[in-house]
Enzyme design. Structure first.
Site, mmCIF file in Angstrom:
data_model
loop_
_atom_site.group_PDB
_atom_site.id
_atom_site.type_symbol
_atom_site.label_atom_id
_atom_site.label_comp_id
_atom_site.label_asym_id
_atom_site.label_seq_id
_atom_site.Cartn_x
_atom_site.Cartn_y
_atom_site.Cartn_z
ATOM 1 C CB THR A 100 68.013 37.794 51.032
ATOM 2 O OG1 THR A 100 67.545 38.460 52.064
ATOM 3 C CG2 THR A 100 66.765 36.655 51.040
ATOM 4 C CG ASP A 101 72.153 40.601 48.579
ATOM 5 O OD1 ASP A 101 72.922 39.519 48.708
ATOM 6 O OD2 ASP A 101 72.217 40.993 47.491
ATOM 7 C CB CYS A 102 67.946 42.674 53.033
ATOM 8 S SG CYS A 102 66.609 41.815 52.171
ATOM 9 C CE1 TYR A 103 64.598 40.748 57.360
ATOM 10 C CE2 TYR A 103 64.025 40.451 54.974
ATOM 11 C CZ TYR A 103 63.940 41.179 56.457
ATOM 12 O OH TYR A 103 62.780 42.172 56.498
#
Lengths: 379, 135
Positions: free
Chosen positions: A127-130
């Site tokens: 994901t964008d954060c992970y």
């Protein structure tokens, strides 16, 4: 005469508390009244060391750089929950890999407690954060953040005795049940068992401090399948599977002397969990309750060979004798939980309290009353 | 006295009438607990019932005939350092070789009673039993 938690704790702090195991006090009760026991004894220790599938561990692995939202997780090749935030998991004792069904979640928990390294492999979609999608590494109790043992259900208050009237051998969580009632297995610690010494949970509730696998843990809720509606025998003891406890404790303080991964043939993985519960003798009623003896504790006989029908009853003195008579035959009995280990635990807890290392906690909320058990309907 | 032994046959001795000799020459009451022998040799688990002198002579006779004889207790073992004395194996044990009970409730193993049914191997939740000649 009554005693308060605070009075008992003061005695514990002063090293003056009189502590006995439930077996010792049951023996005392042969010649002493409840009143005399109350005046002599402050705390009674109870214990059990049995197989409890409803066990597991919450682990937090810590974040890698770049981080991953772990959505599929394996520990030593065993799939465990990926449904708990980015780097948390719950290892269920019965989790296993079908390719190798004899090693599972319970063994991973034991390996971690033994200080062994465990291989962690995890996958995420990124994901964008992970952004990371895969990681493979080794973990141990030294490398991860929290490691908390959690039993949603443990320390069953009594349990049915298993036998098998059918003509084939059954492999069950109650062990190997030979055909034509050649054996019967039982799993309660009887007069030493926690919830048989305080059958209405007057002193055991949320926040009760306990011995859990060598650590000082807590009762954190009523256990699942908590059932108050089982019939009572003439001594006020629930027959068969009744109340249960939910327990938690720090894995780093535990020892595999008191927690073991296990595998029951053709059934699956389970975990032996050692639990010790102190019971403060606050009044005569509790002194009377902890005096209960194996001969006064009955349980139902369940036929695993025919739809788990209840076909009789027997007491723990008979079960402990190695055989009992049923339908005109002598049936060989054997335990499934370790009385040897349960006695060790009751003894250690007694020592902790005597040495002032373990004070008692009053429940912050009592256990529920009037519960019964629901079944599951098919649509 | 009763003695249980594991007899291991090399291929070239498998055709000897060993049991016949034990009974006829040495006056041994022989019970065959387990047998797994073919043209390539194999294993026998025997219970020998006689006086100690005859048993010793019969064991010597078997050894002289080229087969290996060893006491059964050396072949069956469990890891007692890891045993939790739960009792699950005693439930399944039909001969009473494995037992548990008062006063200490620690598992006891009496190899001379074992009939090698192997139920303990499957019944031990910690998988601590080993039988050397197990398939």
């Amino acid at each position: 005469m009554t005693k308060s938690y605070e009075e008992i704790n003061e005695k514990i702090r002063a090293g003056k508390a009189v502590v006995m195991t439930a077996e010792q006090v049951s023996e005392m009760a042969r010649t002493m009244s409840a009143k005399e026991i109350l005046s002599k004894v402050d705390v009674v220790t109870t214990a059990t060391f049995g197989a409890m599938c409803s066990s597991g561990a919450f682990l937090n692995f810590g974040h890698a750089n770049p981080p991953i939202r772990m959505e599929r997780i394996e520990l030593n090749g065993v799939p465990v929950s990926g449904g708990l935030a980015a780097v948390d998991t719950f290892v269920g004792a019965t989790d296993c890999n079908v390719q190798n069904p004899t090693y599972g979640g319970a063994h991973i928990i034991q390996d971690l407690i033994d200080g062994k390294e465990v291989t962690l492999e995890a996958w995420g979609k990124g994901t964008d954060c992970y952004p990371r999608k895969h990681i493979r590494t080794h973990i141990s109790l030294d490398t991860i953040n929290e490691a908390i043992l959690m039993n949603p259900r443990n320390a069953y208050q009594n349990y049915n005795v298993a036998l098998n009237t059918s003509d084939r051998t059954l492999y069950t969580y109650m062990g190997t049940l030979l055909p034509h009632m050649k054996n019967a297995s039982y799993s309660s610690a009887g007069e030493l068992s926690p919830l048989l010494n305080d059958p209405e949970c007057r002193t055991i509730g949320l926040g009760t401090k306990i011995f859990l696998c060598g650590a000082q843990g807590y009762v954190v809720w009523n256990g699942t399948q908590f059932n108050c509606s089982k019939p009572l025998n003439e001594n006020g003891v629930p027959m068969g599977n009744a109340r249960t406890l939910a327990l938690m404790g720090e894995m780093r303080e535990m020892s595999s002397e008191f927690i073991r991964g296990a595998y029951f043939e053709k059934y699956g993985v389970t975990m032996y969990v050692g639990v010790g519960v102190p019971i403060p003798l606050l009044d005569e009623d509790l002194a009377h309750r902890v005096s209960i003896r194996n001969s006064q504790i009955d349980t139902f006989i369940e036929d695993y060979g025919h739809e788990c029908e209840l076909i009789g009853q027997v007491n723990y003195e008979q079960l402990r004798s190695g055989e009992f008579e049923f339908r005109g035959r002598k049936i060989h009995t054997a335990p499934l939980s370790s009385l040897y280990k349960a006695r060790r635990i009751a003894g250690i807890l007694k020592q902790w309290i005597e040495q002032g290392r373990f004070e008692l906690t009053a429940p912050v909320r009592p256990m529920p009353a009037g519960t019964s058990l629901k079944g599951l309907k098919e649509i | 006295m009763i003695k249980k032994v594991v007899v291991t046959f090399p291929a070239d001795t498998a055709s000897q009438p060993l049991i016949y000799e034990l009974i006829k020459k040495y006056d041994i009451k022989v019970s065959i607990i387990k047998a797994d022998i073919d043209a390539n040799g194999g294993k026998l688990v025997l219970e020998l019932d006689s006086d100690s002198e005859h048993i010793a002579q019969s064991v010597q006779f078997m050894k002289d005939s080229g087969v290996d004889v060893s006491p059964l207790e050396k072949k069956i073992s469990y890891d007692d350092t890891r045993c939790i004395s739960c009792g699950a194996c005693t439930s399944a044990c039909p001969s009473g070789a494995l037992s548990i009970g008062a006063p200490d409730w620690k598992l006891k193993f009496q190899p001379d009673r074992c009939v090698v049914c192997k139920l303990c191997i499957v019944s031990c939740p910690l998988k601590l039993f080993r039988i050397e000649f197990a398939e």
